[in-house]
Design a protein around this motif. Structure first.
Motif, PDB file in Angstrom:
ATOM      1  N   TYR A  93       1.078  -1.788   0.327  1.00  0.00           N
ATOM      2  CA  TYR A  93      -0.256   0.040   0.161  1.00  0.00           C
ATOM      3  C   TYR A  93       0.949   0.800  -0.257  1.00  0.00           C
ATOM      4  CZ  TYR A  93      -4.118  -2.513   0.702  1.00  0.00           C
ATOM      5  OH  TYR A  93      -5.168  -3.437   0.514  1.00  0.00           O
ATOM      6  N   TYR A  94       0.313   2.398  -0.700  1.00  0.00           N
ATOM      7  CA  TYR A  94       1.550   3.174  -0.889  1.00  0.00           C
ATOM      8  C   TYR A  94       0.279   4.209  -0.653  1.00  0.00           C
ATOM      9  CZ  TYR A  94       4.819   0.206  -3.801  1.00  0.00           C
ATOM     10  OH  TYR A  94       5.714  -0.628  -3.897  1.00  0.00           O
ATOM     11  N   CYS A  95       0.919   5.361   0.170  1.00  0.00           N
ATOM     12  CA  CYS A  95       0.325   6.525   0.346  1.00  0.00           C
ATOM     13  C   CYS A  95       0.810   7.364  -0.646  1.00  0.00           C
ATOM     14  CB  CYS A  95       0.810   7.515   1.252  1.00  0.00           C
ATOM     15  SG  CYS A  95       0.277   9.082   2.125  1.00  0.00           S
ATOM     16  N   HIS A  96      -0.648   8.606  -1.331  1.00  0.00           N
ATOM     17  CA  HIS A  96      -0.079   9.673  -1.930  1.00  0.00           C
ATOM     18  C   HIS A  96      -0.536  10.640  -2.763  1.00  0.00           C
ATOM     19  CE1 HIS A  96      -2.130  11.201  -5.566  1.00  0.00           C
ATOM     20  NE2 HIS A  96      -0.614  10.883  -6.046  1.00  0.00           N
ATOM     21  N   THR A  97       0.022  12.024  -2.526  1.00  0.00           N
ATOM     22  CA  THR A  97      -0.752  12.991  -2.181  1.00  0.00           C
ATOM     23  C   THR A  97      -0.466  13.727  -3.584  1.00  0.00           C
ATOM     24  OG1 THR A  97       0.288  13.281  -0.758  1.00  0.00           O
ATOM     25  CG2 THR A  97      -0.297  15.120  -1.386  1.00  0.00           C
ATOM     26  N   GLU A  98      -1.569  14.042  -3.775  1.00  0.00           N
ATOM     27  CA  GLU A  98      -1.631  15.262  -5.520  1.00  0.00           C
ATOM     28  C   GLU A  98      -1.715  16.556  -5.285  1.00  0.00           C
ATOM     29  OE1 GLU A  98      -5.458  15.177  -7.271  1.00  0.00           O
ATOM     30  OE2 GLU A  98      -4.411  16.153  -9.176  1.00  0.00           O
ATOM     31  N   ALA A  99      -0.586  17.249  -5.633  1.00  0.00           N
ATOM     32  CA  ALA A  99      -0.249  18.712  -5.296  1.00  0.00           C
ATOM     33  C   ALA A  99      -0.675  19.379  -7.007  1.00  0.00           C
ATOM     34  CB  ALA A  99       1.189  18.946  -4.801  1.00  0.00           C
ATOM     35  N   ALA A 100      -1.375  20.695  -6.709  1.00  0.00           N
ATOM     36  CA  ALA A 100      -1.439  21.658  -7.913  1.00  0.00           C
ATOM     37  C   ALA A 100      -1.087  22.894  -7.576  1.00  0.00           C
ATOM     38  CB  ALA A 100      -2.241  20.851  -9.089  1.00  0.00           C
ATOM     39  N   GLY A 101      -0.988  23.571  -9.102  1.00  0.00           N
ATOM     40  CA  GLY A 101      -0.803  24.760  -8.979  1.00  0.00           C
ATOM     41  C   GLY A 101      -1.825  25.464 -10.165  1.00  0.00           C
ATOM     42  N   ARG A 102      -1.425  25.910 -10.270  1.00  0.00           N
ATOM     43  CA  ARG A 102      -2.496  26.983 -11.340  1.00  0.00           C
ATOM     44  C   ARG A 102      -2.392  26.522 -13.173  1.00  0.00           C
ATOM     45  NH1 ARG A 102      -2.807  33.390 -13.174  1.00  0.00           N
ATOM     46  NH2 ARG A 102      -3.772  33.285 -15.567  1.00  0.00           N
ATOM     47  N   MET A 103      -0.601  26.109 -13.079  1.00  0.00           N
ATOM     48  CA  MET A 103       0.712  25.629 -14.325  1.00  0.00           C
ATOM     49  C   MET A 103       0.714  24.495 -14.146  1.00  0.00           C
ATOM     50  SD  MET A 103       0.388  29.318 -16.111  1.00  0.00           S
ATOM     51  CE  MET A 103       0.653  28.131 -18.279  1.00  0.00           C
ATOM     52  N   TRP A 104       0.475  23.584 -13.400  1.00  0.00           N
ATOM     53  CA  TRP A 104       1.423  22.416 -12.647  1.00  0.00           C
ATOM     54  C   TRP A 104       1.001  21.841 -11.877  1.00  0.00           C
ATOM     55  CZ3 TRP A 104       2.623  21.451  -7.409  1.00  0.00           C
ATOM     56  CH2 TRP A 104       2.478  22.591  -6.102  1.00  0.00           C
ATOM     57  N   SER A 105       1.569  20.550 -11.467  1.00  0.00           N
ATOM     58  CA  SER A 105       0.974  19.611 -10.756  1.00  0.00           C
ATOM     59  C   SER A 105       2.005  18.635 -10.645  1.00  0.00           C
ATOM     60  CB  SER A 105      -0.127  18.773 -11.387  1.00  0.00           C
ATOM     61  OG  SER A 105       0.029  17.841 -12.555  1.00  0.00           O
TER      62      SER A 105
END
Length: 119
Positions: A93-105
């Motif tokens: 099992y892997y923990c995952h985080t998605e981060a994003a801004g106006r023009m990036w992720s």
């Protein structure tokens, strides 16, 4: 350097429970969602559950009604309560985080924690 630190994996019998935890070491700007994926031997990594910042959840069909995801936004932590475990839940099992801004992720991943369910 940012790290996602996981805890809580292990060996359990069918019908048992485990609780996984994941916290962010360092700081991540622009978190949109946190969640868990799993990868069984010989299979592709798949989503287990995820929760967005507003509390919206998404569960894979096989775990609905058995697993519960929760977050502590103040601590940038995510948890997965797994009940009524079945041998088919055996995976890393892997923990995952998605981060994003106006023009990036960007995606961040933990190192993985083994969950083994014996029949």
């Amino acid at each position: 350097q940012v790290q996602l630190v996981e805890s809580g994996g292990g060996l359990v019998h069918t019908g048992g429970s485990l609780r996984l935890g994941c916290s962010v070491s360092g700081s991540i700007f622009g978190i949109k969602s946190m969640g868990w994926y799993r990868q069984a031997l010989g299979k592709q990594r798949e989503l287990v559950a995820a929760m967005t910042n507003d509390g919206t959840t998404n569960y894979a069909d096989p775990v609905k009604g058995r697993f519960t995801i929760s977050r502590d936004n103040a601590k940038n932590a995510v948890y997965l309560q797994m009940d009524s475990l079945e041998p088919e839940d055996t995976a890393v099992y892997y923990c995952h985080t998605e981060a994003a801004g106006r023009m990036w992720s960007r995606d961040y991943w933990g190192q993985g924690t083994q969950v083994t369910v014996s029949s």
